[in-house]
Design a protein around this motif. Structure first.
Motif, PDB file in Angstrom:
ATOM      1  N   VAL A  43       0.854  -1.194   0.000  1.00  0.00           N
ATOM      2  CA  VAL A  43       0.000   0.000   0.000  1.00  0.00           C
ATOM      3  C   VAL A  43       0.884   1.237   0.000  1.00  0.00           C
ATOM      4  CG1 VAL A  43      -1.985  -1.029   1.162  1.00  0.00           C
ATOM      5  CG2 VAL A  43      -0.218   0.097   2.524  1.00  0.00           C
ATOM      6  N   GLY A  44       0.330   2.300  -0.551  1.00  0.00           N
ATOM      7  CA  GLY A  44       1.019   3.582  -0.528  1.00  0.00           C
ATOM      8  C   GLY A  44       0.470   4.394   0.636  1.00  0.00           C
ATOM      9  N   ALA A  82      10.211   2.753  -3.688  1.00  0.00           N
ATOM     10  CA  ALA A  82       8.783   2.867  -4.031  1.00  0.00           C
ATOM     11  C   ALA A  82       7.958   3.682  -3.051  1.00  0.00           C
ATOM     12  CB  ALA A  82       8.190   1.461  -4.140  1.00  0.00           C
ATOM     13  N   GLY A 118      -2.438   5.540 -12.358  1.00  0.00           N
ATOM     14  CA  GLY A 118      -2.517   6.508 -13.464  1.00  0.00           C
ATOM     15  C   GLY A 118      -2.677   7.953 -13.011  1.00  0.00           C
ATOM     16  N   LEU A 164      -1.749  -1.073 -11.490  1.00  0.00           N
ATOM     17  CA  LEU A 164      -2.799  -1.289 -10.486  1.00  0.00           C
ATOM     18  C   LEU A 164      -2.355  -2.218  -9.352  1.00  0.00           C
ATOM     19  CD1 LEU A 164      -4.369  -0.614 -13.275  1.00  0.00           C
ATOM     20  CD2 LEU A 164      -6.296  -1.728 -12.205  1.00  0.00           C
ATOM     21  N   GLY A 168       2.921  -6.999  -9.688  1.00  0.00           N
ATOM     22  CA  GLY A 168       4.013  -7.285  -8.763  1.00  0.00           C
ATOM     23  C   GLY A 168       4.200  -6.120  -7.822  1.00  0.00           C
ATOM     24  N   GLY A 385      -8.077   4.716  -9.261  1.00  0.00           N
ATOM     25  CA  GLY A 385      -8.058   4.967  -7.821  1.00  0.00           C
ATOM     26  C   GLY A 385      -9.294   5.719  -7.344  1.00  0.00           C
ATOM     27  N   LYS A 386     -10.243   5.992  -8.241  1.00  0.00           N
ATOM     28  CA  LYS A 386     -11.419   6.784  -7.854  1.00  0.00           C
ATOM     29  C   LYS A 386     -12.687   5.975  -8.131  1.00  0.00           C
ATOM     30  CE  LYS A 386      -8.774  10.961  -8.622  1.00  0.00           C
ATOM     31  NZ  LYS A 386      -8.708  12.339  -9.105  1.00  0.00           N
TER      32      LYS A 386
END
Ligand SMILES: Cc1cc2nc3c(=O)[nH]c(=O)nc-3n(C[C@H](O)[C@H](O)[C@H](O)COP(=O)(O)OP(=O)(O)OC[C@H]3O[C@@H](n4cnc5c(N)ncnc54)[C@H](O)[C@@H]3O)c2cc1C
Length: 433
Positions: A43-44, A82, A118, A164, A168, A385-386
């Motif tokens: 996760v970010g 990352a 994206g 997405l 990986g 992401g929306k």
């Protein structure tokens, strides 16, 4: 442990949380998950509104893996771990005389999270963040590390820039960066019909043009940002606080809360409000691009062919006016150049992005479903992401290189180690898996 996203509309209960500080530890986490038969997901910053980052298996948080690995100011490249946030990256790049060429509205995201869905800003000749990527190190489902670029493993590189999280775990990202630059910013209200009447001139005549239309009013806030050699003349601290915190967040937050309690008060209130005054300043690029976002909301955003911008926007405007819905958040309209990334929303076409928002905790289905219907008519592609209601079946025909992406996914993650319910919905099961 309960994991929740920024908007608090998605949550999951991972079995374990790993916080690697090196690529070796990252690889080890992937191998151990594979051996235990559990799914794994990096996760970010949790700034996606969809369930794209959810996992009930093993979660990998990258908050200890977010440093600059190397940079070459003369070549204009930087390689980063990352988990670096855009906020940290912007400041560190500036110190090295470099910058990201474009940004969205905020900088809370991690680089890997941002490119994976994206994420984009606005600018007729600029693509999303992923178009700046020139190399990736990616950990595949068997724990192998793939170093990919246009020359090495080109098929993986081609697809994995907007992956997405399905191909990986990204370990490092190499980005092409222009020299640090300043932007001349002009933010001014305009009648929305004037904006629409001169849309092409505004989009083509500025490096970065966007507008926010306030429903139930006839005006829009326009933002025109252009590269400049002029010296810095930033807004005063007080003006910044007034614009970015008091007006955009505190006063706006109060309006949203009022809208939730007494919706009928909002349209007459908005209609009577004078548009805010304009502001003009010169600042570092990233200071101009991004703002704090303290009022939480839900969002849907669609990429459509640029030439459909005016018509699609007017459809949304007419829908809001006819529906009787009370919408406190503006409709945001941005532009981007077409690119060649298979699952980029701007693949193969210059794109207009139309985004709609509602205050956190508000029902959004009626509004967002209606806007989605409109966007379907223009071959719209939802931001990964929306929020949206599409499935693999409805999305596949909108992406000419869909099968190419799926072939790489089947090769790198045959067991569906990186999948989750959202990815199963929007990408389908792994082919042959
Ligand atoms: C207030 C707000 C403003 C926003 N503004 C914009 C905007 O202006 N423009 C725009 O385009 N979008 C915008 N977004 C959307 C946001 O940029 C994206 O949803 C982005 O993906 C969030 O990044 P993140 O770091 O929070 O990633 P997360 O949401 O945590 O994760 C996103 C995806 O990335 C994957 N991922 C994360 N790290 C890795 C890794 N190391 N390897 C593989 N996959 C990984 C996750 O598994 C997940 O699939 C906004 C969102 C919010 C909440």
């Amino acid at each position: 442990m309960l994991w929740r996203n920024w908007a608090r509309n998605q949550q999951s209960a991972p079995i374990s949380v790993g916080r690697p500080a090196s690529e070796e530890e990252l690889v080890d986490l992937v191998k151990r998950a594979a051996a235990s038969g559990l799914r794994v997901k990096a996760v970010g910053s949790g700034h996606s509104f969809t369930g794209v980052a959810l996992t009930d298996g093993r979660l990998i948080a990258l908050d200890r893996y977010g440093r600059i690995v190397s940079s070459d100011p003369s070549e204009g490249t930087v390689t980063v771990q990352a988990g670096i946030t855009l906020h940290q990256l912007n400041a560190e790049l500036y110190d090295r005389g470099l910058a990201l060429e474009n940004l969205g509205d905020i900088a809370y995201q991690t680089i890997a999270g941002a490119i994976s869905t994206g994420t984009h800003g606005t600018g007729k000749s600029l693509g999303g963040l992923a178009t700046q990527v020139t190399g990736l190190r990616l950990i595949a489902g068997d724990g192998s590390v793939i170093d990919c670029s246009p020359e090495n493993e080109p098929e993986v590189f081609h697809t994995a820039r907007v992956g997405l999280g399905a191909l990986g775990i990204i370990s490092t990202v190499t980005l092409r960066c222009p020299r640090a630059f300043n932007l001349h910013a002009i933010e001014a209200p305009m009648p929305v019909d004037t904006v629409l009447g001169s849309l092409d001139e505004l989009v083509d005549g500025n490096d970065h043009f966007e507008f926010f239309w306030f429903p139930h009013t006839d005006w829009a806030l326009t933002k025109r940002n252009n590269r400049t050699n002029r010296p810095l003349s930033p807004r005063s601290r007080w003006r910044e606080f007034l614009d970015d915190i008091l007006v955009s967040n505190v006063a706006f937050g109060a309006l949203c809360r009022l809208g939730r309690l007494r919706p009928s008060l909002i349209p007459p209130l908005l209609a009577r409000l004078a548009p805010p005054g304009g502001v003009e300043y010169v600042d570092r690029s990233y200071e101009v691009f991004v703002s704090p976002r303290l009022v939480r909301f839900y969002e849907m955003e669609y990429g459509i062919p640029r030439e459909a911008a005016r018509e699609a926007f007017n459809d949304v405007r007419r829908y809001i006016e006819r529906s009787g819905l009370v919408i406190t958040f503006p409709v945001e309209v941005r532009f981007a150049a077409g690119d060649d990334i298979p699952l980029s929303m701007a693949y193969g076409r210059d794109t207009c992005y139309i985004a709609v928002h509602v205050y956190q905790g508000t029902h959004y289905h009626q509004y967002f479903e209606a806007v989605e219907q409109i966007m379907n008519g223009y071959g719209g592609r939802p931001h990964w992401g929306k929020l949206h209601f599409q499935t693999a079946e409805t999305l596949a025909p909108r992406y000419p290189e869909w099968d190419r992406f799926q072939a790489v996914r089947a090769r790198l993650d045959p067991a569906g180690l990186f999948s989750n319910p959202y990815l199963e919905r929007v990408l389908g099961p792994v082919a042959g898996g």
